[in-house]
Each structure stands twice: as structure tokens, then as C-alpha cells.
Design a protein around this motif. Sequence first.
Motif, PDB file in Angstrom:
ATOM      1  N   GLN A 331      -4.451   5.515   0.184  1.00 17.22           N
ATOM      2  CA  GLN A 331      -4.530   4.329  -0.399  1.00 17.22           C
ATOM      3  C   GLN A 331      -4.158   3.025   0.475  1.00 17.22           C
ATOM      4  OE1 GLN A 331      -1.168   3.838  -2.956  1.00 17.22           O
ATOM      5  NE2 GLN A 331      -2.038   2.312  -4.596  1.00 17.22           N
ATOM      6  N   MET A 332      -4.851   1.876   0.209  1.00 13.94           N
ATOM      7  CA  MET A 332      -4.636   0.746   0.706  1.00 13.94           C
ATOM      8  C   MET A 332      -4.450  -0.431  -0.231  1.00 13.94           C
ATOM      9  SD  MET A 332      -6.216  -1.666   3.920  1.00 13.94           S
ATOM     10  CE  MET A 332      -5.336  -2.906   4.558  1.00 13.94           C
ATOM     11  N   VAL A 333      -3.603  -1.239  -0.479  1.00 18.63           N
ATOM     12  CA  VAL A 333      -3.209  -2.341  -1.461  1.00 18.63           C
ATOM     13  C   VAL A 333      -3.395  -1.510  -2.685  1.00 18.63           C
ATOM     14  CG1 VAL A 333      -3.812  -4.736  -1.996  1.00 18.63           C
ATOM     15  CG2 VAL A 333      -4.057  -3.897   0.172  1.00 18.63           C
ATOM     16  N   TYR A 334      -4.376  -1.835  -3.702  1.00 24.95           N
ATOM     17  CA  TYR A 334      -4.411  -1.323  -4.761  1.00 24.95           C
ATOM     18  C   TYR A 334      -6.041  -0.452  -4.953  1.00 24.95           C
ATOM     19  CZ  TYR A 334      -3.225  -0.385  -9.693  1.00 24.95           C
ATOM     20  OH  TYR A 334      -2.772   0.056 -10.774  1.00 24.95           O
ATOM     21  N   GLN A 335      -6.401  -0.233  -3.902  1.00 25.74           N
ATOM     22  CA  GLN A 335      -7.896   0.419  -3.315  1.00 25.74           C
ATOM     23  C   GLN A 335      -7.365   1.866  -3.142  1.00 25.74           C
ATOM     24  OE1 GLN A 335     -10.807  -1.879  -1.730  1.00 25.74           O
ATOM     25  NE2 GLN A 335      -9.060  -3.411  -1.276  1.00 25.74           N
ATOM     26  N   MET A 336      -8.426   2.905  -3.521  1.00 24.06           N
ATOM     27  CA  MET A 336      -8.423   4.299  -2.928  1.00 24.06           C
ATOM     28  C   MET A 336      -9.581   4.572  -2.232  1.00 24.06           C
ATOM     29  SD  MET A 336      -5.754   6.596  -3.212  1.00 24.06           S
ATOM     30  CE  MET A 336      -5.007   5.991  -4.577  1.00 24.06           C
ATOM     31  N   TYR A 337      -9.059   5.234  -1.092  1.00 23.35           N
ATOM     32  CA  TYR A 337     -10.470   5.359  -0.208  1.00 23.35           C
ATOM     33  C   TYR A 337     -10.134   7.099   0.055  1.00 23.35           C
ATOM     34  CZ  TYR A 337      -9.975   0.694   1.697  1.00 23.35           C
ATOM     35  OH  TYR A 337     -10.027  -0.624   1.617  1.00 23.35           O
ATOM     36  N   VAL A 338     -11.369   7.714   0.573  1.00 26.49           N
ATOM     37  CA  VAL A 338     -11.511   8.791   1.059  1.00 26.49           C
ATOM     38  C   VAL A 338     -11.804   9.168   2.517  1.00 26.49           C
ATOM     39  CG1 VAL A 338     -12.740  11.188   0.560  1.00 26.49           C
ATOM     40  CG2 VAL A 338     -12.416   9.599  -1.326  1.00 26.49           C
ATOM     41  N   TYR A 339     -10.697   9.811   3.270  1.00 22.78           N
ATOM     42  CA  TYR A 339     -10.832  10.322   4.590  1.00 22.78           C
ATOM     43  C   TYR A 339     -10.941  11.416   4.903  1.00 22.78           C
ATOM     44  CZ  TYR A 339      -9.878   5.307   5.698  1.00 22.78           C
ATOM     45  OH  TYR A 339      -9.771   3.854   6.087  1.00 22.78           O
ATOM     46  N   SER A 340     -11.384  12.059   5.944  1.00 24.11           N
ATOM     47  CA  SER A 340     -11.373  13.137   6.630  1.00 24.11           C
ATOM     48  C   SER A 340     -10.094  13.615   6.822  1.00 24.11           C
ATOM     49  CB  SER A 340     -12.430  13.378   7.883  1.00 24.11           C
ATOM     50  OG  SER A 340     -12.210  14.525   8.421  1.00 24.11           O
ATOM     51  N   LYS A 341      -9.824  14.735   6.691  1.00 20.30           N
ATOM     52  CA  LYS A 341      -8.570  15.234   6.625  1.00 20.30           C
ATOM     53  C   LYS A 341      -8.079  15.247   8.303  1.00 20.30           C
ATOM     54  CE  LYS A 341      -7.971  18.289   2.412  1.00 20.30           C
ATOM     55  NZ  LYS A 341      -8.115  19.191   1.707  1.00 20.30           N
ATOM     56  N   THR A 342      -9.002  15.290   8.901  1.00 17.01           N
ATOM     57  CA  THR A 342      -8.566  15.417  10.620  1.00 17.01           C
ATOM     58  C   THR A 342      -8.512  14.096  11.063  1.00 17.01           C
ATOM     59  OG1 THR A 342     -11.073  15.427  11.078  1.00 17.01           O
ATOM     60  CG2 THR A 342      -9.990  17.558  10.760  1.00 17.01           C
ATOM     61  N   ASP A 343      -8.750  12.727  10.256  1.00 14.03           N
ATOM     62  CA  ASP A 343      -8.730  11.643  10.709  1.00 14.03           C
ATOM     63  C   ASP A 343      -7.392  11.194  11.301  1.00 14.03           C
ATOM     64  OD1 ASP A 343      -8.403   8.596  10.877  1.00 14.03           O
ATOM     65  OD2 ASP A 343     -10.610   8.536   9.993  1.00 14.03           O
ATOM     66  N   SER A 344      -6.985  10.679  12.487  1.00 17.86           N
ATOM     67  CA  SER A 344      -5.899  10.460  13.057  1.00 17.86           C
ATOM     68  C   SER A 344      -5.782   9.021  13.496  1.00 17.86           C
ATOM     69  CB  SER A 344      -5.181  11.351  14.003  1.00 17.86           C
ATOM     70  OG  SER A 344      -6.125  11.344  15.101  1.00 17.86           O
ATOM     71  N   ALA A 345      -6.598   8.149  13.235  1.00 20.17           N
ATOM     72  CA  ALA A 345      -6.810   6.915  13.639  1.00 20.17           C
ATOM     73  C   ALA A 345      -6.245   5.793  12.880  1.00 20.17           C
ATOM     74  CB  ALA A 345      -8.258   6.663  14.051  1.00 20.17           C
ATOM     75  N   ASN A 346      -6.788   5.907  11.688  1.00 18.41           N
ATOM     76  CA  ASN A 346      -6.587   4.966  10.575  1.00 18.41           C
ATOM     77  C   ASN A 346      -5.173   5.163   9.552  1.00 18.41           C
ATOM     78  OD1 ASN A 346      -8.620   3.479  11.301  1.00 18.41           O
ATOM     79  ND2 ASN A 346     -10.026   5.088  10.754  1.00 18.41           N
ATOM     80  N   VAL A 347      -4.897   6.265   9.180  1.00 10.49           N
ATOM     81  CA  VAL A 347      -4.151   6.599   8.035  1.00 10.49           C
ATOM     82  C   VAL A 347      -2.724   6.931   8.719  1.00 10.49           C
ATOM     83  CG1 VAL A 347      -4.104   7.834   5.765  1.00 10.49           C
ATOM     84  CG2 VAL A 347      -5.970   7.880   7.320  1.00 10.49           C
ATOM     85  N   ARG A 348      -1.583   6.322   7.626  1.00  8.99           N
ATOM     86  CA  ARG A 348      -0.337   6.673   7.643  1.00  8.99           C
ATOM     87  C   ARG A 348       0.433   7.606   6.893  1.00  8.99           C
ATOM     88  NH1 ARG A 348      -3.125   2.660  10.317  1.00  8.99           N
ATOM     89  NH2 ARG A 348      -1.967   1.841  12.146  1.00  8.99           N
ATOM     90  N   ALA A 349       1.602   7.431   6.710  1.00  5.16           N
ATOM     91  CA  ALA A 349       2.194   8.453   5.634  1.00  5.16           C
ATOM     92  C   ALA A 349       3.469   7.721   5.341  1.00  5.16           C
ATOM     93  CB  ALA A 349       2.790   9.511   6.445  1.00  5.16           C
ATOM     94  N   ARG A 350       3.840   7.698   3.829  1.00  8.30           N
ATOM     95  CA  ARG A 350       4.908   7.179   3.397  1.00  8.30           C
ATOM     96  C   ARG A 350       5.402   8.147   2.281  1.00  8.30           C
ATOM     97  NH1 ARG A 350       7.531   2.153   2.904  1.00  8.30           N
ATOM     98  NH2 ARG A 350       5.517   1.288   3.512  1.00  8.30           N
ATOM     99  N   CYS A 351       6.704   8.666   2.454  1.00  6.53           N
ATOM    100  CA  CYS A 351       7.060  10.074   1.646  1.00  6.53           C
ATOM    101  C   CYS A 351       7.767   9.414   0.404  1.00  6.53           C
ATOM    102  CB  CYS A 351       7.842  10.621   2.531  1.00  6.53           C
ATOM    103  SG  CYS A 351       7.152  11.200   3.973  1.00  6.53           S
ATOM    104  N   VAL A 352       7.423  10.312  -0.686  1.00  8.54           N
ATOM    105  CA  VAL A 352       8.382  10.339  -1.860  1.00  8.54           C
ATOM    106  C   VAL A 352       9.180  11.492  -2.390  1.00  8.54           C
ATOM    107  CG1 VAL A 352       6.421   8.642  -2.921  1.00  8.54           C
ATOM    108  CG2 VAL A 352       6.460  11.206  -3.368  1.00  8.54           C
ATOM    109  N   ALA A 353       9.924  11.251  -3.110  1.00 12.69           N
ATOM    110  CA  ALA A 353      10.903  12.614  -3.411  1.00 12.69           C
ATOM    111  C   ALA A 353      10.949  12.451  -5.008  1.00 12.69           C
ATOM    112  CB  ALA A 353      12.098  12.481  -2.807  1.00 12.69           C
ATOM    113  N   GLY A 354      11.375  13.743  -5.487  1.00 12.37           N
ATOM    114  CA  GLY A 354      11.412  13.982  -6.893  1.00 12.37           C
ATOM    115  C   GLY A 354      10.277  13.709  -7.820  1.00 12.37           C
ATOM    116  N   PRO A 355      10.319  13.482  -9.107  1.00 14.64           N
ATOM    117  CA  PRO A 355      11.309  12.981  -9.677  1.00 14.64           C
ATOM    118  C   PRO A 355      12.386  13.778 -10.216  1.00 14.64           C
ATOM    119  CG  PRO A 355       9.473  13.367 -11.426  1.00 14.64           C
ATOM    120  CD  PRO A 355       8.907  13.701 -10.168  1.00 14.64           C
TER     121      PRO A 355
END
Length: 355
Positions: A331-355
Motif C-alpha cells: 500500500q501507498m497512500v490510499y492505493q494498493m499495488y502488487v509487487y513481486s515477493k522478492t522485491d527489495s528495492a521499493n517496499v517497506r514494513a510497518r507492523c501491527v499488533a492485535g486486535p
Amino acid sequence: MKKCRSLCMLFFVSFSLWNCEPDHKKYNLETSALLALTSTTSVPPGSSFKLPDANQTICYDTSGVTRACIGTGEDGEFTNTPAPFLLQIQDSGETILEESSELTWQRCPFGMVWTGSTCIGSSLNVYWQVANAYCNSLTTAGRNWRLPTAREASLLADHSQNTFLPNTYFPNGQGAGGWTSTPAVGFFGRYLVSSGGNVTPIDETTNFPFRCVSGPKAPNASFTDIGDGTIEEANTGLLIKKCAYGQADDSSCTGSASPLNWQQALDYCNNLNFASRTDWRLPSIRESYFISEPSIGNSNLPISIFPNSSQAAISWTGTTYNSTLSTAHAQMVYQMYVYSKTDSANVRARCVAGP
């Protein structure tokens, strides 16, 4: 006869809007402000909205090969989270209720007719104002109808199958996509949900299909800073890690968020021990729409709560894209993209917990 009424209504609405806007392009700020009111979302008193699960129950490695879900941190490991995805046929078969969100959907998209056993005909593509006017005038089953918000439209796709909508409930191979009422901030457009559940901004004068919705509107995201490096989203009960991977866990989230491939992002969140919690994971595609708020503007998270603009970078979800199992949603802003699972150039990680 129903087909005739449907097409006659389309002609009437189209003709009226054509006279109002001869070139379909002469928008102004006043018009934009009025149209934006159609996507205001609120939950009336007594509503019991729950965020339905994306319904993905199988887990896939980076090559798209199935694997046991336990310990992966993938979407498929967390079933019925936060709530089950439950469809129910209503109104003599004309509508479908999704029980957790309390949203009722047209069984057939605009242009098709319910015969009592299936949808016949073909969906019709129209520009946004025609879709919006039609839904507002619809009286099927004695209900009040509207175009769904982008967030509501994202709740309809079933991510357990390639078709994204189960044929039992939505027959004749019709996709989940179409117009939404949510304005695309920055230009005179609206968000469009694709048949795969992705959201993209598009000019309002482009022709696309649509499906109307009824029921209490899904809520806006509501954030509270807990003060320990986590943010709570009230409607889902999710905790969101304030700073993304690569940023310092200080009050300003100093530094830049670092890109990871999908497996690295899964492992990072799955092994995270932070704020006295160890149940961290990547958000599902459903949850990602509830840790964002498109009305904010160019950033999907409020900078006052999530500091440092690098947080707006594309971030992984734990949900595999079922049409291509070696890819995943991000996801970026309110859009959703599809990336190769091996992509390590463009995609970041923000974690969630719960609920």
C-alpha cells in the motif's frame, strides 16, 4: 421489464448530467466540495461495525508454493481477524449482506438483471456522476442505496480465490471492482476499486462499472497515540508501530524507512518484541485500509501522529495476490499495488499488533 427500467434510468440520468456539463470537464472548486460530501463516513449510534477478514486461509512462499501457515506471519495464519467474512443472501436473492461490516450489496452490477436465480446481461460502464446519481435513486428491496466509499468497496473482495467474488453469491463471473464515492485528493477524480481489490485514483469522466451498497457507512480511521511508540486505531482495535522499519524509535521517527523483500518484512514483524508485545505482524490488505485515511492528502497517515514523511512509502501487507501467488499486496497512500515477493528495492514494513 427490469432491464428496460434500468436502462431508462441510465438514459435519464445521463441526459440530465449531459445538459448540466456539456463537455464533461468543466468542474470547479464549489462542485468538487459538494461532491466530496458524498464520501463523508460515520457510524450511527448502535452500529456494530467489525472489519471482516480478507478470507485468505492458505499461505504461500516467495515462489508461490503453498506452505504451512503457522509461524509465517502471513495473512493466512490469522483467520477471522479482526472478524469473519460472512456473506448472506437477502431480499429474495437480489442482495447480499456481509455480516461483519453490516453492508448490503447489489447482487448484480449495474446493467445486469437478477432473474431469481442468476445475473443476466452485461455490466455497463459509465462515468462517475451517472453512477453516483443512479445509486442515490435506487430503491431495490426498499433500501437506501449509495456508491460505496473506497474503504467499503475494499471490503467486498474475497482473497481466498482468483475471481475475488464467490460465484455462489455473485453469479456470472462479475468482478468486485468499480466506482467509489471517495474523492481522489489533488485532482477532480474518484477512487476506483479493481476486480482484484486494489484501489486507484481515476478521472471522473472515465467510464467504469459499479455496484451500489446499502447500510451504515464504514467509519473513518481514528488514531490515538498511546505514548509507547504505538498508535491505536479505534475501529479495528489494531495497534500500529509508530515508526517503520529502519527508522529510530524516537518521538520523530528519525531516519529513513528501509526497503525489505516480503519474506524479510514478514520475519521482521513476526519476530518483533516492542512495547511489551510480541504479537506483531504485517497488516492484511483489509487492515491496511484502516491504518490509512485518504482525506488527509498526499500522505495516508497524519504526520502529527506518524512523524517523518518517509512513512508514506509503499508498505507490505501480509496478503498474497491470488492471481499471481509469487506476488503480494503493498500500500501507498490510499492505493494498493502488487509487487513481486522478492522485491527489495521499493517496499517497506510497518507492523501491527492485535486486535
